[in-house]
Design a protein around this motif. Structure first.
Motif, PDB file in Angstrom:
ATOM      1  N   ILE A  23      -0.002   7.123 -14.429  1.00 20.58           N
ATOM      2  CA  ILE A  23       0.226   5.735 -14.812  1.00 20.58           C
ATOM      3  C   ILE A  23      -1.000   4.888 -14.491  1.00 20.58           C
ATOM      4  CG2 ILE A  23       2.706   5.890 -14.458  1.00 20.58           C
ATOM      5  CD1 ILE A  23       2.297   4.361 -11.831  1.00 20.58           C
ATOM      6  N   PRO A  24      -1.189   3.755 -15.184  1.00 22.23           N
ATOM      7  CA  PRO A  24      -2.286   2.843 -14.847  1.00 22.23           C
ATOM      8  C   PRO A  24      -2.110   2.308 -13.424  1.00 22.23           C
ATOM      9  CG  PRO A  24      -1.363   2.309 -16.989  1.00 22.23           C
ATOM     10  CD  PRO A  24      -0.451   3.319 -16.368  1.00 22.23           C
ATOM     11  N   PRO A  25      -3.176   2.216 -12.648  1.00 19.84           N
ATOM     12  CA  PRO A  25      -3.051   1.786 -11.242  1.00 19.84           C
ATOM     13  C   PRO A  25      -2.422   0.415 -11.065  1.00 19.84           C
ATOM     14  CG  PRO A  25      -5.215   2.732 -11.650  1.00 19.84           C
ATOM     15  CD  PRO A  25      -4.552   2.607 -12.982  1.00 19.84           C
ATOM     16  N   ASP A  26      -2.691  -0.525 -12.008  1.00 21.05           N
ATOM     17  CA  ASP A  26      -2.182  -1.883 -11.811  1.00 21.05           C
ATOM     18  C   ASP A  26      -0.687  -2.012 -12.112  1.00 21.05           C
ATOM     19  OD1 ASP A  26      -2.659  -1.373 -14.433  1.00 21.05           O
ATOM     20  OD2 ASP A  26      -3.586  -3.294 -14.902  1.00 21.05           O
ATOM     21  N   THR A  27      -0.047  -0.935 -12.580  1.00 23.43           N
ATOM     22  CA  THR A  27       1.401  -0.976 -12.800  1.00 23.43           C
ATOM     23  C   THR A  27       2.139  -0.033 -11.846  1.00 23.43           C
ATOM     24  OG1 THR A  27       1.301   0.769 -14.494  1.00 23.43           O
ATOM     25  CG2 THR A  27       1.047  -1.519 -15.237  1.00 23.43           C
ATOM     26  N   ALA A  28       1.474   0.407 -10.794  1.00 28.19           N
ATOM     27  CA  ALA A  28       2.048   1.430  -9.907  1.00 28.19           C
ATOM     28  C   ALA A  28       3.347   0.957  -9.264  1.00 28.19           C
ATOM     29  CB  ALA A  28       1.024   1.808  -8.833  1.00 28.19           C
ATOM     30  N   ILE A  29       3.342  -0.223  -8.659  1.00 25.60           N
ATOM     31  CA  ILE A  29       4.532  -0.702  -7.957  1.00 25.60           C
ATOM     32  C   ILE A  29       5.653  -1.029  -8.943  1.00 25.60           C
ATOM     33  CG2 ILE A  29       5.437  -2.557  -6.500  1.00 25.60           C
ATOM     34  CD1 ILE A  29       2.768  -2.633  -5.082  1.00 25.60           C
ATOM     35  N   LEU A  30       5.301  -1.622 -10.080  1.00 29.91           N
ATOM     36  CA  LEU A  30       6.316  -1.955 -11.075  1.00 29.91           C
ATOM     37  C   LEU A  30       6.980  -0.696 -11.626  1.00 29.91           C
ATOM     38  CD1 LEU A  30       4.427  -4.759 -13.037  1.00 29.91           C
ATOM     39  CD2 LEU A  30       6.102  -5.017 -11.208  1.00 29.91           C
ATOM     40  N   GLU A  31       6.189   0.335 -11.880  1.00 24.77           N
ATOM     41  CA  GLU A  31       6.747   1.591 -12.390  1.00 24.77           C
ATOM     42  C   GLU A  31       7.635   2.270 -11.354  1.00 24.77           C
ATOM     43  OE1 GLU A  31       7.653   4.372 -15.134  1.00 24.77           O
ATOM     44  OE2 GLU A  31       6.376   2.608 -15.483  1.00 24.77           O
ATOM     45  N   ILE A  60       0.840  -1.210   0.000  1.00 23.71           N
ATOM     46  CA  ILE A  60       0.000   0.000   0.000  1.00 23.71           C
ATOM     47  C   ILE A  60       0.868   1.250   0.000  1.00 23.71           C
ATOM     48  CG2 ILE A  60      -1.676   1.316   1.346  1.00 23.71           C
ATOM     49  CD1 ILE A  60      -2.811  -1.367   2.302  1.00 23.71           C
ATOM     50  N   ILE A  61       1.935   1.256   0.813  1.00 22.41           N
ATOM     51  CA  ILE A  61       2.830   2.417   0.877  1.00 22.41           C
ATOM     52  C   ILE A  61       3.507   2.639  -0.469  1.00 22.41           C
ATOM     53  CG2 ILE A  61       4.951   3.300   1.925  1.00 22.41           C
ATOM     54  CD1 ILE A  61       4.112   1.857   4.508  1.00 22.41           C
ATOM     55  N   ILE A  98       1.777   6.598  -7.009  1.00 21.65           N
ATOM     56  CA  ILE A  98       0.719   7.461  -7.545  1.00 21.65           C
ATOM     57  C   ILE A  98       1.094   8.930  -7.385  1.00 21.65           C
ATOM     58  CG2 ILE A  98      -1.675   8.184  -7.189  1.00 21.65           C
ATOM     59  CD1 ILE A  98      -2.288   5.255  -6.501  1.00 21.65           C
ATOM     60  N   VAL A  99       1.790   9.259  -6.282  1.00 23.28           N
ATOM     61  CA  VAL A  99       2.226  10.643  -6.077  1.00 23.28           C
ATOM     62  C   VAL A  99       3.308  11.024  -7.083  1.00 23.28           C
ATOM     63  CG1 VAL A  99       3.361  12.214  -4.456  1.00 23.28           C
ATOM     64  CG2 VAL A  99       1.590  10.643  -3.645  1.00 23.28           C
ATOM     65  N   LEU A 100       4.259  10.109  -7.304  1.00 23.14           N
ATOM     66  CA  LEU A 100       5.366  10.404  -8.221  1.00 23.14           C
ATOM     67  C   LEU A 100       4.962  10.327  -9.685  1.00 23.14           C
ATOM     68  CD1 LEU A 100       8.220   8.428  -6.416  1.00 23.14           C
ATOM     69  CD2 LEU A 100       7.894  10.907  -6.475  1.00 23.14           C
TER      70      LEU A 100
END
Length: 199
Positions: free
Chosen positions: A18-26, A5-6, A12-14
Motif C-alpha cells: 500500500i502507499p505509505p501515506d495511507t498506511a493507518i487509514l488502510e 508509528i506503531i 506495512i507488515v500486514l
C-alpha cells in the motif's frame, strides 16, 4: 506520536504494497475490528481537517494582516479584514487542491515543500543570526534563486540521477546570498539624535 508509528508499522507488515501515506487509514478500514477501526478513522479524519484548517487560517492571516494591512497606510476596518480573510481561505484551499493534483502523494508534496524551505529560506534565517554582513538584496536574491533552482531541478530537469533538488539549489542559494551581500551596501539604522541616549 508513538501510537501512530506503531499503527503505521503494523500496517506495512500486514499490507506491504500500500502507499505509505495511507498506511493507518488502510489498517483502520481493513485490518482492525470495526469498532476500533471506526474510532481510528474518525480520529484520522479529524486530525486531517484540523491540520488543514490551521494551515489555511494561518496562511490567510499572514496575507491579510502582515501583507495587505501592512502595505496600506490607512487602517482597514476589522469587519472588512475578516471578510477578506474568509475569501483568502477559500482561494488558498482551491490553490492547494490544484497544486496537489501535480503530486503523486502527500509525502512527495512534503518533500518538495521542505526542500523549497531548506533551499530558499534556511540560508537567510541563519545569515540573519550569524552573519552581520548580509544585506537585503542578498537575502532576496538567495530566496529567489533557491526557490527557482528547486523548481528548475524538480520540474525542468526532472531530478537528474534521482538526486534531491536541495543538493543543487542550496549551494546556489548560499552563493547568491554571499556574493550579492558582498557587492551591496548593508543598510544602516538611522538614529535620531534628539531621542538617542548617550551615557
Amino acid at each position: 506520536m508513538g501510537l501512530a508509528i506503531i499503527l503505521a508499522t503494523c500496517s506495512i507488515v500486514l499490507f506491504p504494497n500500500i502507499p505509505p501515506d495511507t498506511a493507518i487509514l488502510e489498517l483502520a478500514a481493513s485490518g482492525l475490528p470495526i469498532g476500533i477501526g471506526s474510532l481510528i478513522l474518525a480520529a484520522s479524519v479529524a486530525f486531517i481537517i484540523t491540520t488543514g484548517n490551521s494551515y489555511l487560517l494561518s496562511s490567510a492571516g499572514n496575507l491579510v494582516y502582515d501583507l495587505i494591512q501592512g502595505a496600506r497606510k490607512n487602517v482597514i476596518a476589522e469587519n472588512k479584514l475578516l471578510k477578506l480573510n474568509r475569501y483568502i481561505v477559500i482561494l488558498l484551499g482551491v490553490f492547494a487542491y490544484s497544486l496537489g493534483q501535480f503530486f503523486p502523494s502527500v509525502l512527495s508534496i512534503q518533500m518538495y515543500s521542505y526542500t523549497m524551505y531548506g533551499a530558499a529560506i534556511t540560508p537567510t534565517i541563519l545569515a540573519s543570526f550569524l552573519w552581520k554582513r548580509a544585506t537585503t538584496p542578498g537575502v532576496l536574491s538567495s530566496i529567489i534563486i533557491g526557490g527557482a533552482a528547486t523548481i528548475f531541478w524538480e520540474i525542468g530537469l526532472q531530478k537528474p540521477m534521482d538526486w534531491n533538488s536541495v543538493l543543487f539549489s542550496l549551494p546556489l542559494s548560499v552563493i547568491a546570498l554571499i556574493v550579492v551581500s558582498l557587492l551591496t551596501t548593508p543598510t544602516k539604522l538611522k538614529v535620531d539624535p534628539a531621542t538617542s541616549i548617550h551615557k
